[in-house]
Design an enzyme around this catalytic site. Sequence first.
Site, short mmCIF file in Angstrom:
data_model
loop_
_atom_site.label_atom_id
_atom_site.label_comp_id
_atom_site.label_asym_id
_atom_site.label_seq_id
_atom_site.Cartn_x
_atom_site.Cartn_y
_atom_site.Cartn_z
N ASP A 45 -8.28 -9.00 4.60
CA ASP A 45 -8.04 -7.86 5.48
C ASP A 45 -9.08 -7.73 6.59
O ASP A 45 -9.95 -6.87 6.51
CB ASP A 45 -8.02 -6.57 4.62
CG ASP A 45 -7.44 -5.39 5.38
OD1 ASP A 45 -6.87 -5.61 6.45
OD2 ASP A 45 -7.56 -4.25 4.89
N GLU B 198 -12.43 -1.79 12.27
CA GLU B 198 -12.44 -1.17 10.95
C GLU B 198 -13.57 -1.71 10.07
O GLU B 198 -14.27 -0.94 9.41
CB GLU B 198 -11.09 -1.42 10.26
CG GLU B 198 -11.02 -0.89 8.84
CD GLU B 198 -9.65 -1.12 8.19
OE1 GLU B 198 -8.72 -1.63 8.85
OE2 GLU B 198 -9.52 -0.75 7.00
N GLU C 127 0.82 -1.22 0.00
CA GLU C 127 0.00 0.00 0.00
C GLU C 127 0.85 1.27 0.00
O GLU C 127 0.62 2.20 0.75
CB GLU C 127 -0.95 -0.01 1.19
CG GLU C 127 -1.95 -1.16 1.13
CD GLU C 127 -3.01 -1.13 2.22
OE1 GLU C 127 -2.71 -0.60 3.30
OE2 GLU C 127 -4.11 -1.65 1.98
N ARG D 85 -6.11 -11.38 -5.11
CA ARG D 85 -5.42 -10.78 -3.95
C ARG D 85 -5.26 -11.79 -2.81
O ARG D 85 -4.29 -11.74 -2.05
CB ARG D 85 -6.22 -9.56 -3.49
CG ARG D 85 -5.68 -8.96 -2.20
CD ARG D 85 -6.28 -7.61 -1.92
NE ARG D 85 -6.13 -7.25 -0.52
CZ ARG D 85 -6.69 -6.20 0.05
NH1 ARG D 85 -7.43 -5.38 -0.67
NH2 ARG D 85 -6.52 -5.93 1.33
C1 GCV Z 1 -2.44 0.74 8.30
C2 GCV Z 1 -5.98 -1.98 5.55
C3 GCV Z 1 -6.41 -0.69 6.20
C4 GCV Z 1 -5.28 0.32 6.22
C5 GCV Z 1 -4.11 -0.32 6.96
C6 GCV Z 1 -3.72 -1.59 6.22
C7 GCV Z 1 -2.59 -2.33 6.90
O1 GCV Z 1 -5.75 -1.78 4.19
O2 GCV Z 1 -7.52 -0.19 5.55
O3 GCV Z 1 -5.72 1.48 6.86
O4 GCV Z 1 -3.02 0.56 7.04
O5 GCV Z 1 -4.82 -2.45 6.18
O6 GCV Z 1 -2.89 -3.24 7.65
O7 GCV Z 1 -1.44 -2.00 6.69
#
Ligand code: GCV
Length: 738
Positions: A399, A427, A305, A370
């Site tokens: 995730d 989340e 990311e 993914r």
């Molecule tokens: C810290 C997901 C979350 C991101 C997070 C990422 C990760 O994509 O939405 O906010 O980033 O996981 O675990 O690195």
Amino acid sequence: MKKLFLVACTVLVAVLLQAEDGYRLWLRYDKIDDAALLQQYRNTISGIQLEPSSPTLSVARQELLNALQSLLDKQITSQQTITGNCIVAGTPSSSSIVKQFLSAGNFNLGKEGFVIRSTNIEGKKVTVIAAGSDIGVLYGVFTFLRLLQTHQHINDLSITSVPAIQNRILDHWDNLNRTIERGYAGISIWNWHTLPGYIDKRYIDYARANASIGINGSVLTNVNANALVLTKEYLLKVKALADVFRPYGIKVYLTAKFSAPIEIGGLKTADPLDTAVQNWWNEKCNEIYALIPDFGGFLIKANSEGQPGPQGYGRTHADGANMFADALAPHGGIVMWRAFVYDVRVQKTNEHFEEGKTHEHSATIASDDRFKQAYNEFKPLDGKFRKNVLIQVKNGPIDFQPREPFSPLFGAMPQTQLMMEFQLTQEYLGQATNLVFEAPLFKEVLVADTYTKGKGSTVAKVIDGSLNNNTVTGIAGVANIGNDIDWTGHPFAQSNWYAFGRLAWDHDLSAAQIADEWLRQTFSNNSAFLDPAKTIMLTSRETLVDYMTPLGLHHIMGTSHHYGPAPWVDNAGRADWNPVYYHKADSAGIGFDRTATGSNALSQYNPEVQKQWNNVNTCNEKYVLWFHHVPWDFKIQPGRTLWDELCYKYNTGVDSVRWMQAAWNGLATYIDQERFEDVRMLLGIQETEAVWWRNACLLYFQTFSKMPFPANYEKPDHDLEYYKALKFPLAPGIGGNM
Ligand code: GCV
């Protein structure tokens, strides 16, 4: 008149002081409200003998004294000799009684374990809390206090407890500007501006709370890292926190930004095989350890990311992780290297990805499922990591969804130390407005069988090191803590912090036991309260799955903020950020075919695991849309098509929230009004959100199934366009890496 006013004021102050704002968490220590039990406890405990010969023993003694005085509502004396029934706590070097006691037994307590035993000494009833280390004594003290707070009998105790996993860590996704990525309980409790000069009382209470459940590490900063924290100015602030946490057995860790040698070190490269880069990290570690001798190590998100990493230099994750490992090894530190990667192509080091935005490079992204990518990248590196590296794997392959199958990596890297990453912050689980007890989710993953070394090769055994004989073990929970007065935003979210700590210490505990002890300590020991409240907790995760992502649906939430349903989104910057990528609804059916006829992600599991999921007719319906594209009219239950079942599940979810509301409303008389009202209002929001999820998802999926809603279900109160038009630009939890 004046007198009356004064009395009224005094009463008001007393009431205000009693106000239950949730700050005390599960460490409330209110007077035991069962008279007979109180008498028993008072008879058993007249004093304590605990020599405060170290900072840890000193806080243990203080905790014990404060708690006992409050719980028993009597003065507790500190005794040098045994003059009455009492508690003797210590290590062989702090207490001769403990020394004698431990040498008479055959205990294997390791660095953190303890014994609590009822015995008789000189005709007095003595409760011995003994450990080989100071921190073991503190853990024993907290365990003993838990027994009192949960109204257990304490006359015949025989407890030996040793943690199953060595490194039990909270990962804070806290930014230096105090925003929290995916934080829903206010801003960060770390006040970087006033540190190191000002020590907020919260830091101490944070450490106490963690120690009370056995958490022994804290990663202070976001994995989307900011190199600034590694500068001298910030390291002094980190040192101040480390000094506060040390007596409570908590080590601090930092996230290390891979590009730090460039950003703050003035180097031209961050290539892990470059000697200047290696030296820079060696020196940085020397600097850190000179300030913080027990610094825990680094957590690193690399090539994920938009975070830079070794692949930017044509190197592997092993090259990157081992560079940090070598710099930390002389000081005893560890590297936690994250396996949360889903991008096989090489990224430029300065590229920043933000979900929901289109990026010019997105067209070049690899198109493999993914689900498979972490395995694809890490499996070939099995056995290539240094001994002080742990690969930190999220519980599932995507995730932190409401339900995921366990990550195939847990069964795939027997020569590598893997640690678990759970997410406590909700989340994808209703954020801080939904009551969701996560212990059932954690347990589901921990007991899952990888079959790597035959039946019984559970994920728990992989991470506690017993399956593959690991020397370093770890488990992490992404923290749900902020500066809200009750720490976690939702009063019940505290239970997820609690459950994480308890399971990290002992993964054999059941979710029911954890719920029971948390409720007793946090609210009440009254069984008229406990029974319904426990049912609410224990069913809450399945309820959420039902109204959000039943039958194995996943990743169908709003883009970027991840708030609310948005299964229709198809225009995010990368294909695999789009909900349509995951549910694949079309006129034929719904679900992601991950069998051999599809992406074949299933092949990443042991054949025994594949057998559970690869046949649509026998696959547990909880996972069916994770692995199969299922026709709408497929008979998934006797007499029910897939479409009917989907409608049934979404409606059951809503009904269950309404049941939770009714059950909670019946509990008003058993607990304080403040927290009762808090939860009542939040359940109201949860009901609205559950209805929203159900209506939006069913209306959208109906455009493909073209089938009617079964009669007698509530009809949606809006049309699909209404739900699609909802926007939440200011939804919480999206802080950048500042
Ligand atoms: C810290 C997901 C979350 C991101 C997070 C990422 C990760 O994509 O939405 O906010 O980033 O996981 O675990 O690195």
